[in-house]
Design an enzyme around this catalytic site. Structure first.
Site, short mmCIF file in Angstrom:
data_model
loop_
_atom_site.label_atom_id
_atom_site.label_comp_id
_atom_site.label_asym_id
_atom_site.label_seq_id
_atom_site.Cartn_x
_atom_site.Cartn_y
_atom_site.Cartn_z
N GLU A 198 -0.03 -12.17 -1.11
CA GLU A 198 -1.34 -12.56 -1.28
C GLU A 198 -1.57 -13.85 -2.17
OE1 GLU A 198 -3.16 -9.05 -3.54
OE2 GLU A 198 -2.34 -7.65 -1.86
N SER A 240 0.80 -1.10 0.08
CA SER A 240 0.09 -0.06 -0.13
C SER A 240 0.94 1.18 0.15
CB SER A 240 -0.70 0.00 1.07
OG SER A 240 -0.13 -0.18 2.42
N GLU A 299 -9.10 -9.93 4.23
CA GLU A 299 -9.62 -8.47 3.54
C GLU A 299 -10.81 -8.76 2.79
OE1 GLU A 299 -6.61 -6.28 1.70
OE2 GLU A 299 -8.00 -4.63 1.14
O1 KIV Z 1 -0.40 -3.16 1.85
C1 KIV Z 1 -1.22 -3.23 2.90
O2 KIV Z 1 -1.23 -2.22 3.69
C2 KIV Z 1 -2.01 -4.41 3.39
C3 KIV Z 1 -2.81 -4.39 4.54
C4 KIV Z 1 -4.20 -3.60 4.04
C5 KIV Z 1 -3.11 -5.84 5.00
O3 KIV Z 1 -1.77 -5.49 2.74
NA NA Z 2 -0.43 -5.43 0.69
#
Ligand code: KIV
Ligand code: NA
Length: 265
Positions: A116, A46, A182
């Site tokens: 993932e 993220s 998620e």
């Molecule tokens: O990249 C991220 O922030 C995540 C979390 C939301 C679990 O994968």
């Molecule tokens: Na992530």
């Protein structure tokens, strides 16, 4: 305090103590969240959206994430630091997955990695764990597969319930030490949390998971605009920072900064 280890997270599950997890991408956030008692920090892909300014998590690279991981691991005393494997850095092959995980451990000094994928990524998880690297799995809505999944949609509804449960069982059997759920229904999250011995970490997965994770810029209000339903806002960091910048600008323009107390003679 004592360093957080993966067995501590499982012990908290066994004791029925929910634990928090936050993202962190730099020194000050890592220091502060560590001191606040957050046991697990995630350098998430993220960062693609929240650090590098891309519009999805897909473009961010290993070379962009590694320096952030180094900054976070150098700055914690206690927290377990999980490095997220970005899109394209592990999907190609089991060998590629192990090689990328090794880079995050050696160059990033991470304590664990996250990737993932459910049952189709069991071989990748197994191989990384065999290399001595703890793996956090991530199932349900997986943002790197946004285009395959047809956009941001809640997973595990109706007929999809069993396939999410199957993914959870597969990643546990492959050796994952925890699994992020998620944007799944609270019903499927509750079932999985009950079925698995490893902790479940929810984001948009309801109240029954063993842990909860949020992206810090979302939950502290640095990112503006409409947030997903599962985000709770605990602060207005954007407001604090913008008003400080505006005040500084006004004082410079108005000859009110610097004052005598900021000036050398
Ligand atoms: O990249 C991220 O922030 C995540 C979390 C939301 C679990 O994968
Ligand atoms: Na992530």
């Amino acid at each position: 305090g004592k360093k957080v280890r993966i067995h501590h997270l499982r012990e908290m599950k066994e004791r029925g103590e929910p634990w928090p997890m936050l993202t962190a991408y730099d020194m000050y956030t890592a220091e502060l969240f560590d001191e606040a008692g957050i046991p697990v920090l995630l350098v998430g892909d993220s960062a693609s959206n929240n650090v590098y300014g891309y519009d999805t998590s897909l473009p961010v690279t290993v070379d962009e994430l590694l320096p952030l991981v180094r900054g976070v691991t150098r700055s914690v005393k206690r927290a377990l630091v999980v490095a997220d494997l970005p899109f394209g850095s592990y999907q190609v092959s089991v060998e590629q997955a192990v090689a990328t995980a090794v880079r995050f451990m050696k160059e990033g000094r991470a304590h664990a990695v996250k990737l993932e994928g459910g049952k189709h990524f069991a071989p990748h998880i197994e191989a990384i764990v065999r290399a001595g690297i703890p793996v956090m799995a991530h199932i349900g809505f997986t943002p790197q597969s946004e285009h395959q999944l047809g956009g941001y949609r809640v997973q595990g509804r109706n007929d999809a319930f069993d396939s999410v449960v199957e993914d959870a069982r597969a990643v546990e059997a492959a050796g994952a030490f925890a699994v992020v759920l998620e944007m799944v229904t609270s019903e499927v999250a509750k079932q999985i949390t009950h079925d698995l011995a490893i902790p479940t970490v929810g984001i948009g997965a309801g109240p029954d998971t063993d842990a909860q994770v949020l992206v810090w810029q979302d939950m502290m209000g640095l990112r503006r605009g409409r947030a997903p339903r599962f985000v709770k806002r605990y602060a207005d960091v954007a407001g604090v920072m913008k008003s400080a910048a505006e005040q500084f600008a006004a004082e410079v323009k108005g000859h009110r900064f610097p004052g005598p107390e900021h000036t050398f003679h």
